[in-house]
Design a protein around this motif. Structure first.
Motif, short mmCIF file in Angstrom:
data_model
loop_
_atom_site.label_atom_id
_atom_site.label_comp_id
_atom_site.label_asym_id
_atom_site.label_seq_id
_atom_site.Cartn_x
_atom_site.Cartn_y
_atom_site.Cartn_z
N LEU A 14 3.31 21.62 27.04
CA LEU A 14 4.24 20.58 26.63
C LEU A 14 3.91 19.26 27.33
O LEU A 14 3.98 18.19 26.71
N GLY A 15 3.53 19.32 28.59
CA GLY A 15 3.13 18.11 29.31
C GLY A 15 1.90 17.48 28.71
O GLY A 15 1.80 16.25 28.61
N PHE A 16 0.94 18.31 28.29
CA PHE A 16 -0.26 17.78 27.63
C PHE A 16 0.11 17.07 26.33
O PHE A 16 -0.33 15.95 26.07
N LEU A 17 0.93 17.73 25.51
CA LEU A 17 1.33 17.13 24.24
C LEU A 17 2.14 15.86 24.45
O LEU A 17 1.95 14.87 23.74
N GLU A 18 3.04 15.87 25.42
CA GLU A 18 3.83 14.68 25.73
C GLU A 18 2.93 13.55 26.22
O GLU A 18 3.10 12.39 25.82
N GLY A 19 1.97 13.87 27.05
CA GLY A 19 1.05 12.86 27.56
C GLY A 19 0.20 12.25 26.46
O GLY A 19 0.01 11.03 26.41
N LEU A 41 3.09 3.20 12.53
CA LEU A 41 2.70 4.21 13.52
C LEU A 41 3.77 4.40 14.60
O LEU A 41 3.99 5.51 15.06
N VAL A 42 4.43 3.32 14.99
CA VAL A 42 5.50 3.45 15.98
C VAL A 42 6.64 4.27 15.40
O VAL A 42 7.21 5.12 16.08
N LYS A 43 6.96 4.02 14.13
CA LYS A 43 8.03 4.78 13.49
C LYS A 43 7.66 6.25 13.32
O LYS A 43 8.54 7.12 13.31
N ALA A 44 6.37 6.55 13.20
CA ALA A 44 5.93 7.93 13.03
C ALA A 44 5.77 8.65 14.38
O ALA A 44 6.23 9.78 14.54
N ILE A 45 5.14 7.99 15.33
CA ILE A 45 4.83 8.64 16.61
C ILE A 45 6.02 8.57 17.58
O ILE A 45 6.21 9.49 18.39
N GLY A 46 6.81 7.52 17.51
CA GLY A 46 7.92 7.33 18.43
C GLY A 46 8.88 8.50 18.51
O GLY A 46 9.16 9.01 19.61
N PRO A 47 9.42 8.97 17.39
CA PRO A 47 10.34 10.11 17.45
C PRO A 47 9.69 11.40 17.95
O PRO A 47 10.32 12.20 18.63
N ILE A 48 8.42 11.59 17.59
CA ILE A 48 7.71 12.78 18.07
C ILE A 48 7.58 12.73 19.59
O ILE A 48 7.86 13.71 20.28
N HIS A 49 7.18 11.56 20.08
CA HIS A 49 7.06 11.41 21.53
C HIS A 49 8.42 11.58 22.21
O HIS A 49 8.53 12.23 23.25
N GLY A 50 9.45 11.01 21.62
CA GLY A 50 10.79 11.13 22.19
C GLY A 50 11.24 12.58 22.31
O GLY A 50 11.79 13.00 23.32
N ALA A 51 11.00 13.35 21.26
CA ALA A 51 11.38 14.77 21.28
C ALA A 51 10.57 15.53 22.32
O ALA A 51 11.14 16.35 23.08
N LEU A 52 9.27 15.27 22.40
CA LEU A 52 8.44 15.94 23.40
C LEU A 52 8.87 15.56 24.81
O LEU A 52 8.88 16.40 25.71
N PHE A 53 9.22 14.29 25.02
CA PHE A 53 9.68 13.83 26.32
C PHE A 53 10.95 14.56 26.74
O PHE A 53 11.05 15.07 27.86
#
Length: 103
Positions: A14-19, A41-53
């Motif tokens: 999970l840390g790798f994916l979040e990073g 890209l921000v609209k696509a990657i932002g929520p994914i990163h937020g969930a992983l965080f």
């Protein structure tokens, strides 16, 4: 895939994916948004990163309580790493890998 069978292994993954998602957001999506005037890209990657965080923080806290980690020795370092570029990779290399090897 032995590493995903342990709780520390799952935290490392999970840390790798979040990073990776953080680096994609900061170094690819944000420049496209501000220099290319394209927020897609921000609209696509932002929520994914937020969930992983959020998952990384929650899993860190859960493991910290379950394993009785000392907050000043381990927990705060792992949590701090989630907000720094390359932080999760550093903590994986210096802390989590060693803990996982002892399991």
């Amino acid at each position: 895939m032995k590493f995903i069978t342990t709780e520390i292994g799952r935290l490392r993954l999970l840390g790798f994916l979040e990073g990776v998602s953080f680096l994609l957001l900061v170094f690819i999506a944000m420049p496209f948004k501000y220099w290319g005037d394209d927020p897609y890209l921000v609209k696509a990657i932002g929520p994914i990163h937020g969930a992983l965080f959020v998952l990384f923080v929650l899993l860190t806290l859960w493991i910290s309580v379950a394993r009785d980690w000392k907050f000043t020795r381990t927990t705060w370092k792992v949590l701090l790493a989630s907000v720094l570029p390359f932080g999760t990779f550093y903590v994986d290399h210096t802390i989590l890998r060693k803990i996982d090897a002892t399991d």
